[in-house]
Design an enzyme around this catalytic site. Sequence first.
Site, mmCIF file in Angstrom:
data_model
loop_
_atom_site.group_PDB
_atom_site.id
_atom_site.type_symbol
_atom_site.label_atom_id
_atom_site.label_comp_id
_atom_site.label_asym_id
_atom_site.label_seq_id
_atom_site.Cartn_x
_atom_site.Cartn_y
_atom_site.Cartn_z
ATOM 1 N N ARG A 164 0.818 -1.225 0.000
ATOM 2 C CA ARG A 164 0.000 0.000 0.000
ATOM 3 C C ARG A 164 0.844 1.264 0.000
ATOM 4 O O ARG A 164 0.318 2.355 -0.226
ATOM 5 C CB ARG A 164 -1.010 -0.010 1.147
ATOM 6 C CG ARG A 164 -0.418 0.018 2.523
ATOM 7 C CD ARG A 164 -1.502 -0.076 3.594
ATOM 8 N NE ARG A 164 -2.279 1.153 3.737
ATOM 9 C CZ ARG A 164 -1.829 2.279 4.297
ATOM 10 N NH1 ARG A 164 -0.596 2.333 4.761
ATOM 11 N NH2 ARG A 164 -2.599 3.337 4.402
ATOM 12 N N ASP A 179 2.519 11.179 5.160
ATOM 13 C CA ASP A 179 3.290 11.061 6.396
ATOM 14 C C ASP A 179 4.461 12.037 6.428
ATOM 15 O O ASP A 179 4.975 12.348 7.494
ATOM 16 C CB ASP A 179 3.780 9.628 6.590
ATOM 17 C CG ASP A 179 2.636 8.682 6.952
ATOM 18 O OD1 ASP A 179 1.618 9.170 7.483
ATOM 19 O OD2 ASP A 179 2.754 7.477 6.702
#
Length: 276
Positions: A164, A179
């Site tokens: 992913r 992130d």
Amino acid sequence: MRIDVVSIFPEYLEPLNLSLVGKARARGQLDVHLHQLRDWTHDVHHTVDDSPYGGGPGMVMKPEPWGEALDSVLDEGSAALGDPGAVPTLVVPTPSGAPFTQELAQRLADRPWLAFAPARYEGIDRRVIEYAAERMPVEEVSIGDYVLAGGEVAVLVIVEAVARLLPGVLGNAESHRDDSFAPGAMADLLEGPVYTKPAEWRGRTVPEVLLSGNHGLIARWRRGRAFARTLTNRPDLVGRWRPEAMDKHDRKALDELGVTLGEDGRFRPSAVDVEE
Ligand code: JCQ
């Protein structure tokens, strides 16, 4: 990314044909090759295990089939990648490994080629790991503090977490948070609860603030729930919270949850039990 898996139960890895990972394979973003370890045995019984030197319970995986399997994976993979010098990063799931974290998932996702060696029985003869480590990077990885019957399920976990993160694998709808925007955020703060329609279900309502349209207030409320949940479920993470990352609203929320700033400049839980 290319992935090779050597196992005595390659059928255990059939879920890799499904869902996100299956779609990534179908799209050619992921090239998965499953191998039967017993193909590299030479006796009539296709033996892969033997009793442990020094005694003790259970059986240990013999080194010879693993040695031939790794040699074959190396030769076949480097030829397929068109780079005779290419080597995979070998991942060996084991309860004795380093913890599998999002950070390690990201490091593995940055590699062009991974190979997995899931063990059965009590593990693999140590000399296989030593031999492999002289030829390629080796990561002994634990997915948690429990013992599985074999490493195959751990391979499924690691491959899904890595897949992913590959460019283009997640669709827009399921796209993950950037992130890089909040480095380490996910490592030390758990997500709070989430809700969807209907606004009332079996007499239970969605917290009013989420219907308010006040995005500042919603963000603050969510952060408070994240603090509370982390405190309840992962009090070990509280000491990683950085005081300089907390504004006055955060400090008030933490104070109300019984989180205090110690002499050492680290937060610590002081309340025993916190309701979600
Ligand atoms: C992985 N958490 C648990 C079991 C020995 C390589 O040696 C061994 C491997 C296993 C399978 O992996 C796990 C595991 N992370 O049980 C025993």
